[in-house]
Design an enzyme around this catalytic site. Structure first.
Site, short mmCIF file in Angstrom:
data_model
loop_
_atom_site.label_atom_id
_atom_site.label_comp_id
_atom_site.label_asym_id
_atom_site.label_seq_id
_atom_site.Cartn_x
_atom_site.Cartn_y
_atom_site.Cartn_z
N CYS A 8 0.84 -1.25 0.47
CA CYS A 8 -0.14 -0.09 -0.29
C CYS A 8 0.91 0.94 -0.30
CB CYS A 8 -1.24 -0.18 0.85
SG CYS A 8 -2.31 1.01 1.23
N ASP A 131 -6.60 -3.31 11.46
CA ASP A 131 -5.33 -1.97 11.63
C ASP A 131 -5.34 -2.31 12.96
OD1 ASP A 131 -3.40 -1.01 11.04
OD2 ASP A 131 -4.20 0.79 9.58
O1 LIG Z 1 -0.60 4.58 5.11
C1 LIG Z 1 -1.35 5.91 5.06
O2 LIG Z 1 -1.12 6.84 5.26
C2 LIG Z 1 -1.97 6.05 5.70
C3 LIG Z 1 -3.07 6.95 5.44
C4 LIG Z 1 -4.60 6.99 6.97
C5 LIG Z 1 -4.85 6.19 6.23
C6 LIG Z 1 -4.56 4.93 6.43
C7 LIG Z 1 -3.39 4.79 6.16
N1 LIG Z 1 -2.34 3.65 5.89
C8 LIG Z 1 -2.84 2.26 5.63
O3 LIG Z 1 -2.82 1.39 7.22
C9 LIG Z 1 -2.18 0.87 7.30
C10 LIG Z 1 -0.84 0.09 8.11
O4 LIG Z 1 -0.04 0.64 7.60
P1 LIG Z 1 1.61 0.22 7.80
O5 LIG Z 1 2.57 -0.37 7.97
O6 LIG Z 1 1.41 0.51 9.23
O7 LIG Z 1 2.33 1.86 8.19
C11 LIG Z 1 -1.79 -0.10 6.06
O8 LIG Z 1 -3.56 -0.30 5.40
C12 LIG Z 1 -1.82 1.17 5.01
O9 LIG Z 1 -2.16 0.66 3.37
#
Ligand SMILES: O=C(O)c1ccccc1N[C@@H]1O[C@H](COP(=O)(O)O)[C@@H](O)[C@H]1O
Length: 233
Positions: A8, A131
């Protein structure tokens, strides 16, 4: 079915290609201006056509209104919408009726009490993404590189495919899947050298680590892998 791997927060042609060539099943694009991974509609159009047919395109939004969603759907042409805000089940129904796309609802998790909304979402979402719950003063509800206590999901019995995210990386993804029995994994910070800057080697290492995960025992009841595992005896 093998574990689904989602990378992502992709925002450049180069890192998108690394994810696609590495074999990511899903590629995520962030539409949330406070995020260091936010992309413009122009970039969305370019990256969307590049990813078309090579991986599932995921549009990540946070409490977006219809006008914003319309622009994203028109430019990125996503295969699925990831709703990462406080969208209610009624809003999910609305979005589904209006855009006709599958929905992945992100659910913030800290304790087992956070699983209470699941039955409501299970009636309308196509997939759940667990998450880590962001701290109250965070500038975004995800993408913070922090894991949650995976044991909260240990005895989960969910009749929907689900993925796990939050602070995953090549070193901890195996344990996250072992504990949660998730059918998919999602990563952003764990494949970056700094917030918003993806690292090709970390992307490749994450995909390799996820691909090496062996099906857990006992068999999962409800992840994407369960059907194939049962069919395979
Ligand atoms: O990535 C971002 O900035 C974000 C912004 C707003 C909502 C979600 C976001 N990211 C998503 O969060 C999870 C966990 O991410 P991480 O691997 O802990 O960085 C994942 O689904 C991201 O796509």
């Amino acid at each position: 079915m093998p574990l689904l791997v989602k990378i992502c927060g992709l925002s450049t042609r180069e890192t998108l290609d690394v994810a696609l060539e590495g074999g990511a099943d899903m590629v995520g694009f962030v539409f949330f201006p406070p995020s260091p991974r936010h992309i413009s509609l122009e970039t969305a159009r370019e990256l969307g056509s590049r990813a078309k047919g090579r991986a599932v395109k995921v549009a990540l939004t946070v409490d977006a209104d219809d006008a914003i969603l319309e622009n994203i759907v028109e430019t990125l042409r996503p295969d699925i919408l990831q709703l990462h805000g406080k969208e209610t089940t009624a809003r999910l129904r609305d979005i589904k009726a209006k855009f006709g796309l599958p929905l992945m609802k992100a659910l913030p998790v800290e304790t087992s009490a956070d699983l209470a909304p699941l039955p409501g979402y299970a009636g309308v979402a196509d997939r759940i993404l667990f998450d880590a719950r962001a701290p109250k003063d965070a500038t975004r509800p995800g993408g913070l590189g922090a894991p949650f206590d995976w044991h909260v999901l240990e005895n989960l019995d969910l009749a929907l495919p689900y993925m796990v995210s939050g602070g995953l990386n090549a070193d901890n993804v195996t344990e996250a899947v072992r504990v949660t029995r998730a059918g998919g994994v999602d990563v952003s910070s764990g494949v970056e050298r700094m917030p918003g800057v993806k690292d090709p080697e970390l992307i490749r290492a994450f995909i390799r680590a996820a691909r090496a995960i062996q099906p857990s025992s006992p068999l999962p009841v409800h992840g994407e892998r369960s059907t194939a595992q049962r069919a395979g005896g």
